[in-house]
Write an enzyme that holds these catalytic residues in place. Structure first.
Site, PDB file in Angstrom:
ATOM      1  N   LEU A 118      19.494  -5.292  59.301  1.00 35.83           N
ATOM      2  CA  LEU A 118      19.821  -6.698  59.560  1.00 35.83           C
ATOM      3  C   LEU A 118      18.858  -7.696  58.938  1.00 35.83           C
ATOM      4  O   LEU A 118      18.956  -8.899  59.226  1.00 35.83           O
ATOM      5  CB  LEU A 118      19.953  -6.961  61.078  1.00 35.83           C
ATOM      6  CG  LEU A 118      21.105  -6.218  61.760  1.00 35.83           C
ATOM      7  CD1 LEU A 118      21.072  -6.452  63.268  1.00 35.83           C
ATOM      8  CD2 LEU A 118      22.446  -6.641  61.183  1.00 35.83           C
ATOM      9  N   ASP A 119      17.950  -7.248  58.087  1.00 40.61           N
ATOM     10  CA  ASP A 119      17.119  -8.185  57.320  1.00 40.61           C
ATOM     11  C   ASP A 119      16.794  -7.572  55.959  1.00 40.61           C
ATOM     12  O   ASP A 119      15.644  -7.581  55.508  1.00 40.61           O
ATOM     13  CB  ASP A 119      15.841  -8.533  58.086  1.00 40.61           C
ATOM     14  CG  ASP A 119      15.189  -9.818  57.570  1.00 40.61           C
ATOM     15  OD1 ASP A 119      15.878 -10.612  56.892  1.00 40.61           O
ATOM     16  OD2 ASP A 119      13.991 -10.031  57.845  1.00 40.61           O
TER      17      ASP A 119
END
Length: 215
Positions: A118-119
């Protein structure tokens, strides 16, 4: 090294162990005024890193909680982040494909361990130097290693960020549409972010520019 959210230290054991790699200790900046999400994100990273294994993540060594000194000790990866490659973009298409395959392999291994990163962005991907615990590779590079799990979701562990906050979290140029809607459990979010990076490497420009808002 002092960053916006944490300080990194080179550390070693009091009693060295044969075969140990160099270690880094990550200490969050918690002296007041920090974004609460950054503190919770550090707790997320402390929870997820011990559950990970393999050549595509740093080896976890130790951690300390917030009752005394919060920290994470991990393997220091010998290699450069992917961020440096973007200064030379656009790259030859065969190099873009080779980098993309390395990142996709790392994400596949992460997803098999029930984690969505997610990053995914250039500064959170390190390319090992050949012989640094990976499988080797062209151009003196080994495996891609994913770092910084402060925004990650683990299917089998509590999602502290989802429990505490109701706003999307990520790095805006790389966030998938479902992340903007605060959907945190879809592995395809990482593939979207990878596609953004590869587009940038191939063309020299981000596909969606530099958005300053998720709205």
């Amino acid at each position: 090294h002092r960053g916006g959210m944490a300080t990194l230290w080179h550390v070693s054991r009091v009693d060295p162990v044969a075969g140990d790699p160099p270690f880094l200790m990550k200490v969050p900046r918690v002296r007041g005024g920090e974004d609460p999400a950054a503190i919770v994100g550090f707790e997320v990273e402390q929870m997820i890193m011990p559950a990970l294994a393999g050549a595509h993540v740093p080896r976890f060594v130790a951690k300390g909680d917030f009752t005394r000194v919060p920290y994470i000790v991990m393997e220091q990866i010998d290699g450069a982040s992917l961020r440096e490659r973007f200064d030379a973009a656009p790259l030859a298409i065969d190099e873009v494909a080779r980098i993309g395959a390395k990142v996709a392999t790392a994400l596949h291994d992460l997803h098999r361990q029930h984690v969505v990163h997610l990053d995914v962005k250039p500064s959170n991907i390190v390319l090992r130097r050949r012989g640094d615990g990976g499988e080797g590779g062209e151009g003196g590079e080994g495996d891609a290693v994913l770092i910084d799990f402060g925004l990650s979701h683990h299917d089998l562990l509590p999602d502290l960020l989802e429990e505490e906050f109701d706003l999307p979290m990520g790095t805006s140029p790389y966030m998938s549409p479902e992340q903007v809607r605060f959907v945190r459990n879809d592995p395809r979010s990482d593939l979207f972010s990878t596609g953004v990076m590869l587009y940038h490497l191939a063309t020299g420009a981000r596909p969606f520019g530099m958005p300053s808002s998720v709205h």
